[in-house]
Design a protein around this motif. Structure first.
Motif, mmCIF file in Angstrom:
data_model
loop_
_atom_site.group_PDB
_atom_site.id
_atom_site.type_symbol
_atom_site.label_atom_id
_atom_site.label_comp_id
_atom_site.label_asym_id
_atom_site.label_seq_id
_atom_site.Cartn_x
_atom_site.Cartn_y
_atom_site.Cartn_z
ATOM 1 N N LEU A 132 0.707 -1.497 -0.269
ATOM 2 C CA LEU A 132 -0.164 -0.462 -0.183
ATOM 3 C C LEU A 132 0.917 1.047 -0.182
ATOM 4 O O LEU A 132 1.962 1.421 0.712
ATOM 5 C CB LEU A 132 -0.873 -0.158 1.408
ATOM 6 N N VAL A 133 0.082 2.352 -0.650
ATOM 7 C CA VAL A 133 1.165 3.381 -0.892
ATOM 8 C C VAL A 133 0.905 4.251 0.068
ATOM 9 O O VAL A 133 0.670 5.555 0.029
ATOM 10 C CB VAL A 133 1.547 4.099 -2.342
ATOM 11 N N LEU B 288 4.804 -4.714 9.549
ATOM 12 C CA LEU B 288 3.222 -4.104 9.391
ATOM 13 C C LEU B 288 2.846 -5.244 10.882
ATOM 14 O O LEU B 288 1.635 -4.706 11.063
ATOM 15 C CB LEU B 288 2.918 -4.607 8.237
ATOM 16 N N GLY B 289 2.908 -6.275 10.675
ATOM 17 C CA GLY B 289 2.473 -6.986 12.026
ATOM 18 C C GLY B 289 2.736 -6.545 13.331
ATOM 19 O O GLY B 289 1.797 -7.073 14.049
ATOM 20 N N VAL B 290 4.148 -6.223 13.740
ATOM 21 C CA VAL B 290 3.908 -5.535 15.337
ATOM 22 C C VAL B 290 2.282 -4.191 15.347
ATOM 23 O O VAL B 290 2.266 -4.308 16.759
ATOM 24 C CB VAL B 290 5.146 -5.090 14.892
ATOM 25 N N THR C 78 -0.798 3.827 9.908
ATOM 26 C CA THR C 78 -0.670 2.328 8.135
ATOM 27 C C THR C 78 -2.233 1.814 9.074
ATOM 28 O O THR C 78 -1.809 1.892 10.212
ATOM 29 C CB THR C 78 -0.403 1.560 8.417
ATOM 30 N N VAL C 79 -3.608 2.323 8.365
ATOM 31 C CA VAL C 79 -5.096 1.753 8.998
ATOM 32 C C VAL C 79 -4.919 0.212 8.266
ATOM 33 O O VAL C 79 -5.280 -0.590 9.687
ATOM 34 C CB VAL C 79 -5.999 2.404 7.945
ATOM 35 N N THR C 80 -4.507 0.368 7.263
ATOM 36 C CA THR C 80 -4.927 -1.426 6.743
ATOM 37 C C THR C 80 -3.862 -2.071 5.793
ATOM 38 O O THR C 80 -3.295 -1.091 5.167
ATOM 39 C CB THR C 80 -5.818 -1.886 5.641
ATOM 40 N N ALA C 81 -3.407 -3.208 5.458
ATOM 41 C CA ALA C 81 -2.653 -3.590 4.757
ATOM 42 C C ALA C 81 -2.782 -5.327 4.280
ATOM 43 O O ALA C 81 -3.301 -5.659 5.073
ATOM 44 C CB ALA C 81 -1.074 -3.675 5.012
ATOM 45 N N LYS C 82 -1.875 -5.377 3.447
ATOM 46 C CA LYS C 82 -2.570 -7.162 3.269
ATOM 47 C C LYS C 82 -0.686 -7.146 3.698
ATOM 48 O O LYS C 82 -0.365 -7.362 4.216
ATOM 49 C CB LYS C 82 -2.200 -7.242 1.900
#
Length: 507
Positions: free
Chosen positions: A71-72, A234-236, A313-317
């Motif tokens: 995501l950008v 991202l997971g953290v 960051t709100v959402t990510a894959k």
């Protein structure tokens, strides 16, 4: 013992320089904002520790009493710097207090790290940042034109600070050493983020995931799968994943080595209330921090681009598990993860807070709910930390944080500070000496101007002065206080906070 992470345990922080040049800031490209995604979060559970807000001690003014995956959405444009005017001069008394903090840290920290079994704060606490911050109860300078503090605040401890000047606008039991939950992951991130480029890949061994606490928050890391460092961070940050923390710790030489580095970094930051036992914030005997320290840690982390990006960051894959499809071919999909910071992602009873830009939330049975947030509004950037609200109310930690943010933005520029966020030891020892500026360096192992692995973080003033001027420079010679360079210098650093958070408003 439960450690869930929805409004639950959290920690983040990264190590690097505390300076940016105008070139660094203007080089950030804008990107479209990310809305709240459909991804769900695990149900919340509330801490029930009995809490007493403590006595209120109010003084009149002038008183002399003592990452986003691909995501950008979260790249960072420049936040316009306010006019570099001379603000309220720092009181000489405050300078004396900070000088004491810098020269006698051992006497200022609590003698023994332990979570307090009491519902009331200790009578004696650290005075790092000012004597008022070491006093139990609420510390604020009320005067004509200064708004009254929000009512019905139930947190054991909280603090409202100007993220750039370092001024503490108000505080309540700021140095009370309490269990931090996953807000401690801020320190974990601030310590380890500069160590690897985000493209670094790691295949997870079973031993990497050993020792994860029961009921820990997890992002879904699988054995024998390969993840990038970017995925793991991202997971953290988004899911407060203890599994991601364990893998990154394994990459760093193991839990013991990571804990040692985190404690050393906390000492460098002068976060002397903090004692790390488990890098993920999972409840452990003697593992403590304070609202003051968590705010100090968040401020350090926010100097780094990667830290700002991941925490906002709100959402990510996130990569899923490799499986065989109907044709017998191995395929690996992904699933959506959403940030558990309710002021950032929103919830049915908590709207997205206008100007919110991170940072980290946490929950454990022992710690209750903890949260540190940063928000920008009208050219002001504030940090608020709230620890363990006693209200048995859904999302109480976020509601109380929002009230304190509202008060802080209204009070900023009107209220005299009761203390300040001190600089790292290396910066204090170096005075206001100019140093090398930070560089964006996304692909490099030092991240956003971070230092090389194993190095001590160094805070230095950006060349050119202006709004990048550094904080209070003090020296002591022969037991006498010497104000360097004609007085006290105010910290006034600018970070490029996410554009998306400044455009958002309450529904």
């Amino acid at each position: 013992m439960t450690q869930l992470h929805t409004p639950k345990a959290s920690r983040n922080q990264e190590t690097g320089r505390l300076s940016f040049t105008r070139k660094d800031l203007s080089s950030q490209r804008r990107a479209p904002s990310v809305g709240r995604g459909p991804g769900g979060c695990p149900p919340e559970e509330h801490g029930t520790s009995p809490v007493s807000p403590g006595g209120v001690r109010i003084f009149a003014r002038g008183g002399n009493l003592p990452g986003t995956s691909p995501l950008v959405a979260c790249t960072f444009p420049v936040v316009p710097a306010p006019e570099n005017t001379v603000r309220r001069s720092l009181l000489v008394a405050s300078a004396v207090l900070l000088s004491t903090a810098l020269t006698a840290p051992a006497a200022l920290a609590a003698p023994k790290p332990s979570t307090s079994p009491s519902a009331t704060p200790p009578a004696t606490m650290s005075t790092v940042g000012g004597a008022r911050l070491g006093q139990p109860g609420t510390q604020v300078n009320l005067a004509s034109g200064v708004p009254v503090l929000p009512k019905e605040l139930s947190a054991r401890s909280w603090i409202v600070a100007d993220a750039e000047s370092g001024e503490v606008l108000a505080a309540h039991n700021a140095h009370w050493r309490l269990a931090p939950a996953s807000t401690l992951k801020m320190l974990f991130a601030d310590t380890l983020l500069p160590k690897w480029p985000r493209t670094t890949e790691h295949r997870v061994e079973p031993s990497d995931l050993a020792g994860i606490g029961v009921d820990s928050s997890m992002v879904g890391v699988k054995e024998n799968e390969t993840y990038t460092v970017h995925d793991l961070w991202l997971g953290v940050f988004l899911r407060s994943g203890n599994d991601a923390v364990r893998v990154l710790s394994a990459m760093n030489g193991g839990i013991d080595a990571t804990v040692e580095e985190m404690n050393a970094h906390a000492e460098e930051l002068q976060a002397l209330d903090t004692h790390v036992v488990s890098p993920d914030g999972y409840d452990a005997p003697t593992q403590v921090s304070s609202a003051y320290d968590l705010t100090l840690i968040a401020r350090s982390g926010l100097q780094k681009k990667d830290f700002r990006e991941y925490s906002s960051t709100v959402t990510a894959k996130f990569p899923g598990e490799t499986k065989k499809n109907k044709k017998g071919e191995k395929v690996r999909g992904s699933f959506e993860i959403q940030n558990t910071n309710r002021l950032l992602a929103g919830d049915y009873d908590v709207p997205v807070y206008q100007g919110i830009a991170g940072v980290k939330n946490g929950y454990t049975t022992n710690a209750g709910y903890t949260f540190t947030g940063v928000a920008e509004r009208g050219g002001k950037v504030l940090l608020v930390t709230v620890m363990n609200p006693s209200k048995n109310e859904h999302n109480a930690v976020y509601k109380e944080t929002a009230k304190l943010f509202d008060w802080g933005f209204e009070a900023a520029g009107k209220v005299e500070p009761v203390g300040e966020l001190v600089r790292p030891r290396s910066a204090a020892q170096a005075g206001a000496r100019p140093g090398p500026s930070a560089s964006p360096g996304e692909a490099g192992g030092t991240g956003d101007g971070g230092v090389a692995a194993g190095s001590k973080p160094v805070a230095s003033a950006a060349p050119g002065g202006g709004t990048d001027g550094f904080g209070v420079a003090l020296g002591v010679a022969g037991g006498a206080l010497v104000l360097l360079a004609g007085g006290a210098f105010l910290v006034n650093r600018r970070w490029p906070l996410p554009d998306l958070v400044r455009r958002r408003s309450r529904p």
